[in-house]
Enzyme design. Structure first.
Site: not given
Length: 266
Positions: A151, A155
């Protein structure tokens, strides 16, 4: 859609930051195309129509090529004045323990869908010489995500991608914004299996309304990036610029490692 009102596209708009962003645009005179993959989308669209504009709901899973085609097909013939690529998903846990399919789903939505949607949207805006493209990044983009590695890396990609695009189009009349929330009170942590078993999941979080209001302002003002949320989140954003990666990775571990939560929300 109406000819007199500008049009905003918001993905991941059935709840959380996406829904609140859609409310911001609706209340400021925009028609909307809203997207999400879950059944909550229609109920969200009904509430958004109360602002008086037209709202088209496109239920599609952007992790798939079919879902991305459905959304782009719904936009055919429309002039998208603002596009906010907000849909995203996370996955908590040690990389050696998580399912590869779950890791891939994070990449498919946060990275692949972002690129595949940004390309036609930005091309159309650049050809017109106007438009605003925005991405939901995260303060997590600035730190190695121990126990949330895919994750955070996704990002980091979004953040770098957005800043590169902002530079490329700076003389075209188009703006590109990356806004960076911190932990926010949404369904994200439930979906990532982090709600009660991690400190990050059980801690107090920023309200999505606050994040969306600040993000809306950054987008309409054409800011390249903005840390959105509470003073604590803004402090995390500043710390992310100066702390060594090793320190940030250790700090993230204390927040995201399974077993660090207290089993309840503060």
């Amino acid at each position: 859609m109406t000819e007199t009102r500008p049009l905003a596209l918001i993905t991941g708009a059935s709840s959380g930051i996406g829904l609140e962003l859609a409310r911001q645009f609706a209340s400021h005179g925009y028609d909307l195309v809203v997207n999400a993959e879950d059944e909550e989308l229609e109920a969200a669209a009904v509430r958004l129509r109360e602002a008086g504009g037209e709202v088209r709901a496109v239920r599609a899973d952007l992790r798939t090529g079919e879902g991305r085609f459905l959304l782009l097909d719904a936009l055919d013939g429309l002039t998208v004045d603002v596009a906010v690529l907000n849909a995203g998903v996370g996955q908590g846990g040690a990389f050696v323990d998580t399912d590869l399919a779950d890791d891939q789903a994070v990449i498919d939505l946060n990275v692949t869908a972002t690129v595949r949607l940004a390309k036609p949207l930005l091309r159309a805006m650049a050809a017109r010489g106007e438009g605003r493209l925005a991405f939901t990044s995260s303060v997590a983009s600035q730190m190695p995500g121990s126990f949330q590695p895919v994750y955070n890396a996704s990002k980091s990609f979004v953040q770098s991608f957005a800043q590169a695009l902002a530079e490329e189009v700076k003389d075209t009349g188009v703006t590109v914004t990356a806004f960076m929330p911190g932990p926010t009170e949404t369904e994200f942590f439930d979906r990532a299996d982090m709600t009660d078993d991690t400190r990050m999941g059980s801690m107090k979080k920023d309200p999505p309304e606050q994040v969306a209001e600040q993000a809306f302002e950054a987008i309409v003002e054409g800011e390249k990036k903005a840390v959105t949320g509470s003073l604590m989140t803004k402090a995390q954003g500043l710390a992310g610029k100066v702390l060594p990666d090793g320190v940030k990775a250790a700090a993230h571990r204390r927040l995201a490692e399974p077993g660090t939560g207290d089993g309840s929300r503060d």
